[in-house]
Design a protein around this motif. Structure first.
Motif, PDB file in Angstrom:
ATOM      1  N   GLN A   1       1.038  -0.979  -0.363  1.00 14.51           N
ATOM      2  CA  GLN A   1      -0.444   0.213  -0.098  1.00 14.51           C
ATOM      3  C   GLN A   1       1.012   1.095   0.064  1.00 14.51           C
ATOM      4  O   GLN A   1       1.687   1.569   0.530  1.00 14.51           O
ATOM      5  CB  GLN A   1      -0.596   0.032   1.209  1.00 14.51           C
ATOM      6  CG  GLN A   1      -1.781   1.100   1.392  1.00 14.51           C
ATOM      7  CD  GLN A   1      -3.003   0.843   2.512  1.00 14.51           C
ATOM      8  OE1 GLN A   1      -2.881   0.351   2.770  1.00 14.51           O
ATOM      9  NE2 GLN A   1      -3.703   2.476   2.327  1.00 14.51           N
ATOM     10  N   GLU A   2       0.781   1.731  -0.681  1.00 18.55           N
ATOM     11  CA  GLU A   2       0.940   3.563  -0.949  1.00 18.55           C
ATOM     12  C   GLU A   2       0.615   4.162  -1.305  1.00 18.55           C
ATOM     13  O   GLU A   2      -0.314   4.648  -2.011  1.00 18.55           O
ATOM     14  CB  GLU A   2       2.096   3.891  -2.122  1.00 18.55           C
ATOM     15  CG  GLU A   2       3.159   2.451  -2.050  1.00 18.55           C
ATOM     16  CD  GLU A   2       4.254   2.763  -3.087  1.00 18.55           C
ATOM     17  OE1 GLU A   2       3.837   3.751  -4.304  1.00 18.55           O
ATOM     18  OE2 GLU A   2       4.748   1.345  -4.009  1.00 18.55           O
ATOM     19  N   ASN A   3       0.423   5.416  -0.067  1.00 17.66           N
ATOM     20  CA  ASN A   3      -0.501   6.755   0.480  1.00 17.66           C
ATOM     21  C   ASN A   3      -2.104   5.505   0.179  1.00 17.66           C
ATOM     22  O   ASN A   3      -2.580   4.754   0.673  1.00 17.66           O
ATOM     23  CB  ASN A   3      -0.460   7.150  -0.923  1.00 17.66           C
ATOM     24  CG  ASN A   3       1.233   8.362  -0.876  1.00 17.66           C
ATOM     25  OD1 ASN A   3       0.750   8.014   0.430  1.00 17.66           O
ATOM     26  ND2 ASN A   3       1.370   8.437  -1.978  1.00 17.66           N
ATOM     27  N   HIS A   4      -3.010   5.627  -0.389  1.00 18.20           N
ATOM     28  CA  HIS A   4      -4.427   5.739  -0.926  1.00 18.20           C
ATOM     29  C   HIS A   4      -4.675   4.344  -2.773  1.00 18.20           C
ATOM     30  O   HIS A   4      -5.635   4.199  -2.848  1.00 18.20           O
ATOM     31  CB  HIS A   4      -5.194   6.103  -1.544  1.00 18.20           C
ATOM     32  CG  HIS A   4      -5.072   7.316  -0.039  1.00 18.20           C
ATOM     33  ND1 HIS A   4      -6.103   6.877   0.947  1.00 18.20           N
ATOM     34  CD2 HIS A   4      -4.897   8.748  -0.080  1.00 18.20           C
ATOM     35  CE1 HIS A   4      -6.023   8.402   2.410  1.00 18.20           C
ATOM     36  NE2 HIS A   4      -5.132   9.337   1.132  1.00 18.20           N
ATOM     37  N   ILE A   5      -3.779   4.151  -3.202  1.00 23.74           N
ATOM     38  CA  ILE A   5      -3.196   3.126  -3.486  1.00 23.74           C
ATOM     39  C   ILE A   5      -2.976   1.433  -3.458  1.00 23.74           C
ATOM     40  O   ILE A   5      -1.608   1.110  -2.821  1.00 23.74           O
ATOM     41  CB  ILE A   5      -2.223   3.708  -4.848  1.00 23.74           C
ATOM     42  CG1 ILE A   5      -2.269   4.796  -5.337  1.00 23.74           C
ATOM     43  CG2 ILE A   5      -2.349   2.522  -6.365  1.00 23.74           C
ATOM     44  CD1 ILE A   5      -1.464   5.343  -6.212  1.00 23.74           C
ATOM     45  N   LEU A   6      -3.796   0.673  -3.871  1.00 21.86           N
ATOM     46  CA  LEU A   6      -3.092  -0.591  -3.437  1.00 21.86           C
ATOM     47  C   LEU A   6      -2.084  -1.136  -4.589  1.00 21.86           C
ATOM     48  O   LEU A   6      -3.028  -1.470  -5.501  1.00 21.86           O
ATOM     49  CB  LEU A   6      -4.082  -2.018  -2.700  1.00 21.86           C
ATOM     50  CG  LEU A   6      -3.460  -2.385  -2.437  1.00 21.86           C
ATOM     51  CD1 LEU A   6      -2.868  -2.945  -0.892  1.00 21.86           C
ATOM     52  CD2 LEU A   6      -4.459  -3.944  -2.191  1.00 21.86           C
ATOM     53  N   ARG A   7      -0.927  -1.312  -4.525  1.00 20.72           N
ATOM     54  CA  ARG A   7      -0.426  -1.780  -5.692  1.00 20.72           C
ATOM     55  C   ARG A   7       0.512  -3.470  -5.511  1.00 20.72           C
ATOM     56  O   ARG A   7       0.947  -3.861  -4.566  1.00 20.72           O
ATOM     57  CB  ARG A   7       1.062  -1.211  -5.396  1.00 20.72           C
ATOM     58  CG  ARG A   7       2.185  -1.902  -6.827  1.00 20.72           C
ATOM     59  CD  ARG A   7       3.497  -0.848  -6.359  1.00 20.72           C
ATOM     60  NE  ARG A   7       4.615  -1.829  -8.463  1.00 20.72           N
ATOM     61  CZ  ARG A   7       4.737  -1.144  -9.230  1.00 20.72           C
ATOM     62  NH1 ARG A   7       4.058  -0.008  -9.452  1.00 20.72           N
ATOM     63  NH2 ARG A   7       4.984  -1.090 -10.418  1.00 20.72           N
ATOM     64  N   VAL A   8      -0.788  -4.238  -6.819  1.00 22.86           N
ATOM     65  CA  VAL A   8      -0.216  -5.849  -6.684  1.00 22.86           C
ATOM     66  C   VAL A   8       0.264  -6.282  -8.218  1.00 22.86           C
ATOM     67  O   VAL A   8      -0.336  -5.545  -8.685  1.00 22.86           O
ATOM     68  CB  VAL A   8      -2.259  -5.981  -6.855  1.00 22.86           C
ATOM     69  CG1 VAL A   8      -2.173  -7.404  -6.871  1.00 22.86           C
ATOM     70  CG2 VAL A   8      -2.454  -5.666  -5.198  1.00 22.86           C
TER      71      VAL A   8
END
Length: 247
Positions: free
Chosen positions: A8-15
């Motif tokens: 999770q980077e700030n409000h983004i979930l990087r998958v």
């Protein structure tokens, strides 16, 4: 799950699908991790966007056939498909390379899709004796037109990122070294929007097709279950693994 990286980077979930040695082919455990990431994002007040990409030279080669045949009763693929099809959180995909099978059909449920120049896509279900999944038999004709959808699903041939763009599967095709930055910038743009309005707009965009998508997914899964125990599929799979063994 070591083959699925979730940050999770700030409000983004990087998958990130991280099994490059197998072209990011998906096992039941990987499907479960992807589903849990999407469900978790939907349940979170902090996550506003899900960002999905691959690793190495592939986005995803689709189902891992060994896992698929060893555990044909696994519900993990179907659960993932239903999760991404009904996701409330906007999803951005960066197609960094080869995308096959579910590696393509999942894109039909993403909201923004960017692909690298040179990426190739393929929907080879028919060559395996199967039928398409993820409501692609409903969505693709409406996105690409019947003639193009029939070409992609009945012939099962590889097609370029540029054709995927022309078919409405991909928003934009960019140089490979610019892909991640561009797609990530779009995810950041979405994450900066008012979150409730963002989810509600996505809901309204998909509202007219939601029931048909659910019904088509169930119809496809029912036929796939029948096909998996058919002599035709068993013969195709046996020939495939015999040929790979000789190679």
């Amino acid at each position: 799950m070591p083959n699925i990286s979730i940050i999770q980077e700030n409000h983004i979930l990087r998958v990130q699908i991280n099994r490059p040695g197998k072209k990011n082919a998906l096992t039941p455990g990987m499907y479960d991790s992807l589903r849990e990431a999407i469900d978790g994002a939907d349940a979170s007040d902090e996550i506003r966007v899900v960002f999905i990409t691959g690793s190495g030279d592939s986005f995803s080669a689709g189902n891992d056939l060994n896992s698929f045949l060893n555990d044909p009763g696994s519900v993990a693929p179907a659960q993932f498909i239903k999760a991404i099809a009904s996701a409330q959180t906007p999803i951005v995909a960066a197609v960094n390379g080869v995308a096959v099978g579910v590696g393509v059909t999942m894109l039909l449920h993403c909201d923004l899709v960017y692909a690298a120049e040179g990426a190739t896509l393929r929907l080879p279900f028919i060559d395996l004796g199967l039928v398409p999944e993820a409501a692609s038999t409903y969505l693709l004709p409406r996105t690409a037109g019947y003639a193009r959808a029939a070409e992609l699903l009945l012939l099962g041939e590889a097609f370029s990122a540029e054709m995927a763009r022309d078919c409405g599967i991909v928003n934009e095709v960019v140089a490979a070294d610019a892909l991640d930055a561009l797609a990530w910038s779009k995810a950041k743009q979405l994450a900066a929007k008012p979150p409730e309005a963002l989810r509600q707009t996505k809901m309204l965009l998909r509202r007219g097709s939601a029931q048909a998508v659910r019904e088509t997914i169930d119809a496809e899964l029912g036929i796939i279950a029948e096909r998996l125990v058919s002599d035709e599929v068993r013969g195709i799979m046996a020939a495939f693994f015999a040929g790979r063994g000789k190679g």
